[in-house]
Design an enzyme around this catalytic site. Structure first.
Site, PDB file in Angstrom:
ATOM      1  CG  ASP A 187      -8.819  10.056  11.486  1.00  0.00           C
ATOM      2  OD1 ASP A 187      -9.288   9.006  10.993  1.00  0.00           O
ATOM      3  OD2 ASP A 187      -9.238  10.553  12.543  1.00  0.00           O
ATOM      4  NE  ARG A 241      -6.232   0.446  -4.715  1.00  0.00           N
ATOM      5  CZ  ARG A 241      -6.030  -0.859  -4.726  1.00  0.00           C
ATOM      6  NH1 ARG A 241      -5.748  -1.507  -3.620  1.00  0.00           N
ATOM      7  NH2 ARG A 241      -6.108  -1.539  -5.855  1.00  0.00           N
ATOM      8  CG  HIS A 277     -19.036   6.387   4.615  1.00  0.00           C
ATOM      9  ND1 HIS A 277     -18.372   5.281   4.118  1.00  0.00           N
ATOM     10  CD2 HIS A 277     -19.981   5.909   5.459  1.00  0.00           C
ATOM     11  CE1 HIS A 277     -18.885   4.191   4.650  1.00  0.00           C
ATOM     12  NE2 HIS A 277     -19.862   4.531   5.466  1.00  0.00           N
ATOM     13  NE  ARG A 318      -3.414   0.049   2.762  1.00  0.00           N
ATOM     14  CZ  ARG A 318      -3.998  -0.215   3.929  1.00  0.00           C
ATOM     15  NH1 ARG A 318      -3.913   0.652   4.911  1.00  0.00           N
ATOM     16  NH2 ARG A 318      -4.657  -1.331   4.110  1.00  0.00           N
TER      17      ARG A 318
HETATM   18  C1  GRF Z   1     -20.514   6.905  -3.210  1.00  0.00           C
HETATM   19  O1  GRF Z   1     -21.670   6.344  -2.663  1.00  0.00           O
HETATM   20  C2  GRF Z   1     -19.576   7.364  -2.120  1.00  0.00           C
HETATM   21  O2  GRF Z   1     -20.233   7.814  -0.982  1.00  0.00           O
HETATM   22  C3  GRF Z   1     -18.820   6.107  -1.809  1.00  0.00           C
HETATM   23  O3  GRF Z   1     -18.660   5.448  -3.025  1.00  0.00           O
HETATM   24  C4  GRF Z   1     -19.668   5.867  -3.937  1.00  0.00           C
HETATM   25  C5  GRF Z   1     -18.945   6.441  -5.124  1.00  0.00           C
HETATM   26  O4  GRF Z   1     -19.806   6.797  -6.154  1.00  0.00           O
HETATM   27  N1  GRF Z   1     -17.576   6.424  -1.127  1.00  0.00           N
HETATM   28  P1  GRF Z   1     -19.253   7.633  -7.395  1.00  0.00           P
HETATM   29  O5  GRF Z   1     -18.055   6.876  -7.943  1.00  0.00           O
HETATM   30  O6  GRF Z   1     -18.877   8.997  -6.897  1.00  0.00           O
HETATM   31  O7  GRF Z   1     -20.389   7.669  -8.363  1.00  0.00           O
END
Ligand code: GRF
Length: 206
Positions: A147, A97, A115, A71
């Site tokens: 973080d 990731r 998220h 990583r």
């Molecule tokens: C979204 O639901 C985001 O919250 C999550 O992964 C998804 C990505 O969607 N982290 P996109 O690639 O922006 O359409």
């Protein structure tokens, strides 16, 4: 993020379809994230649909696959590429990731993620499925600083959506995604403006 006269150069990291990247791009174009530009899109998946969408928008793109590297080796290449393009703020947008100490140290306080849940509920993968399985009546999305913890950094902004009785993972995800596309630009605009302070875990508007 930058001195007042300077443009904040955003670097966006994606792995998939890139709809949040497009939402940020639209917001920058429409002046909803004053003082910023999208300077770079990095993707770790060569076939990702988001790459083509980024190229259509005329963004500089780079594929940096992890391959069989550690990583940290992978992130060294990413951090070097971001540095070479003088990126001030990194926006993870469906970047699938975990980010290590190495990356976080290089860009501490300058990495955001979105998220699809109301954190701290349902961190990690399949957050919408987790909300449904848990029987939550409300869910939503969260923009937070990245973080060392999994989806656990200080929260910048959140939006809520109802979980309906006949929701599937797809319908709930779509309802949340609509909010993501509104929330992420607003949160990035706040951070770019510099009009905030982090007090403990709390991100407060000045
Ligand atoms: C979204 O639901 C985001 O919250 C999550 O992964 C998804 C990505 O969607 N982290 P996109 O690639 O922006 O359409």
């Amino acid at each position: 993020m930058t001195s007042p006269s300077k443009i904040c150069r955003l670097g966006i990291l994606i792995s998939g379809r890139g709809s949040n990247m497009i939402a940020l791009a639209d917001a920058v174009e429409q002046g909803r994230i004053p003082g910023s530009e999208i300077a770079f899109v990095i993707c770790d998946q060569p076939g990702a649909a988001g790459l083509a969408r980024a190229a259509e928008r005329g963004f500089r793109t780079l594929v940096i696959e992890r391959g069989d590297r550690t990583r940290e080796e992978h992130e060294q290449e990413i951090v070097a590429a971001l540095g070479a393009r003088q990126i001030n703020l990194v926006c993870l947008a469906g970047y699938m990731r975990l980010v290590s100490h190495y990356f976080i140290d290089a860009y501490r306080g300058r990495i955001l993620n979105i998220h699809p849940s109301l954190l701290p509920a349902f961190p990690g993968l399949a957050a919408q499925r987790q909300a449904l399985d848990h029987g939550a009546k409300w869910s939503g999305c969260t923009v937070h600083f990245v973080d060392e913890t999994l989806d656990g950094g200080p929260i910048v902004a959140q939006s809520i959506v109802p979980v309906l009785e006949d929701d599937s993972e797809e319908t709930l995800s779509a309802r949340i995604l609509e909010q993501e596309h509104l929330l992420y630009p607003d949160a990035v605009a706040l951070i770019v403006s510099g009009e905030y302070e982090v007090v403990g875990r709390r991100v407060l508007k000045r």
